[in-house]
Motif scaffolding. Sequence first.
Motif, PDB file in Angstrom:
ATOM      1  N   ILE A   1      -6.807  38.883  29.846  1.00 57.75           N
ATOM      2  CA  ILE A   1      -5.656  38.562  29.225  1.00 57.75           C
ATOM      3  C   ILE A   1      -5.428  40.048  28.626  1.00 57.75           C
TER       4      ILE A   1
ATOM      5  N   ASP B   1       3.992  35.375  36.821  1.00 55.01           N
ATOM      6  CA  ASP B   1       4.093  34.502  35.616  1.00 55.01           C
ATOM      7  C   ASP B   1       5.373  33.681  35.901  1.00 55.01           C
TER       8      ASP B   1
ATOM      9  N   HIS C   1       2.826  40.531  36.865  1.00 54.83           N
ATOM     10  CA  HIS C   1       1.699  41.172  36.306  1.00 54.83           C
ATOM     11  C   HIS C   1       0.821  42.174  37.035  1.00 54.83           C
TER      12      HIS C   1
ATOM     13  N   ALA D   1      -2.446  38.368  30.961  1.00 55.01           N
ATOM     14  CA  ALA D   1      -1.558  37.483  30.455  1.00 55.01           C
ATOM     15  C   ALA D   1      -1.184  37.848  29.142  1.00 55.01           C
TER      16      ALA D   1
ATOM     17  N   HIS E   1       1.423  29.261  29.888  1.00 59.62           N
ATOM     18  CA  HIS E   1       2.197  29.780  31.149  1.00 59.62           C
ATOM     19  C   HIS E   1       1.222  29.675  32.461  1.00 59.62           C
TER      20      HIS E   1
ATOM     21  N   TYR F   1      -0.410  31.638  35.693  1.00 56.71           N
ATOM     22  CA  TYR F   1      -0.393  33.142  36.545  1.00 56.71           C
ATOM     23  C   TYR F   1      -0.911  32.869  37.879  1.00 56.71           C
TER      24      TYR F   1
ATOM     25  N   GLU G   1      -4.121  29.227  33.946  1.00 53.16           N
ATOM     26  CA  GLU G   1      -3.183  29.249  32.678  1.00 53.16           C
ATOM     27  C   GLU G   1      -3.884  29.985  31.438  1.00 53.16           C
TER      28      GLU G   1
END
Length: 172
Positions: A36, A64, A75, A119, A127, A129, A169
Motif C-alpha cells: 500500500i 482501482d 496505480h 493502494a 477498494h 486493485y 482489496e
Amino acid sequence: MSVRPPLPYEFLPQVPSFPLTSADITEGGTLAQEFIHAGGNLSPQLSWSGLPEGTRGIAVTCYDPDAPTGSGWWHWLALNLPADTTELPRGAGSSDDALPGAASFHGRNDFPGNRYDGAAPPPGAPHRYVFAVHALDVEKLDVSADTPPAQVGFHLTFHTLGRALLTAEFGV
C-alpha cells in the motif's frame, strides 16, 4: 451495502486468459502493508505462463475501479516488457531499472508518478486493485512515459491478444 462498479475489462473485447499467480497476493485477498502507498509501496511479485501465440510484448497494470472519480484510478503501468518475460519480482515497480528489457518503462499513473504507487483509498468500503498482465501483438506500444493512463489503456485494448487478472482489496 453500496454497489460496486463493474470491472472495465468486462466491457472490452473478450480475449483469452492465461495463468497469473503471485507469491504476495491472492485472488480476493487483502493487500498487505508493504503493497500500500502509506506502507512499503512495493509492487507485488507476479508470475504468468501460457501466453497466446503471437505475443510480441507484455504490459502489466494495476487499476482501482472503485476510486471515487468516475474513471477509476491507475496505480501501475509497466510497459513494453519483452515477450519472454514470465515474472516481475516484488518491487519491480520501483523504477524503470527494475524492469526487464531495454525498452521497458513505467507509464504515468494517476498519482502522478512513473512507478507503482500502492493502494491509498479514502476511508470507507475496501477498494479492489486489479493487477492485469496484457499479452500484446506488438513489441512496443506507441506511447511515452508521459502518456495519460486512459490513453495507454486505449492502446492496450487494441493490441491485447490475451489478459490475465488478479484482484486484491484494501480499505481503511
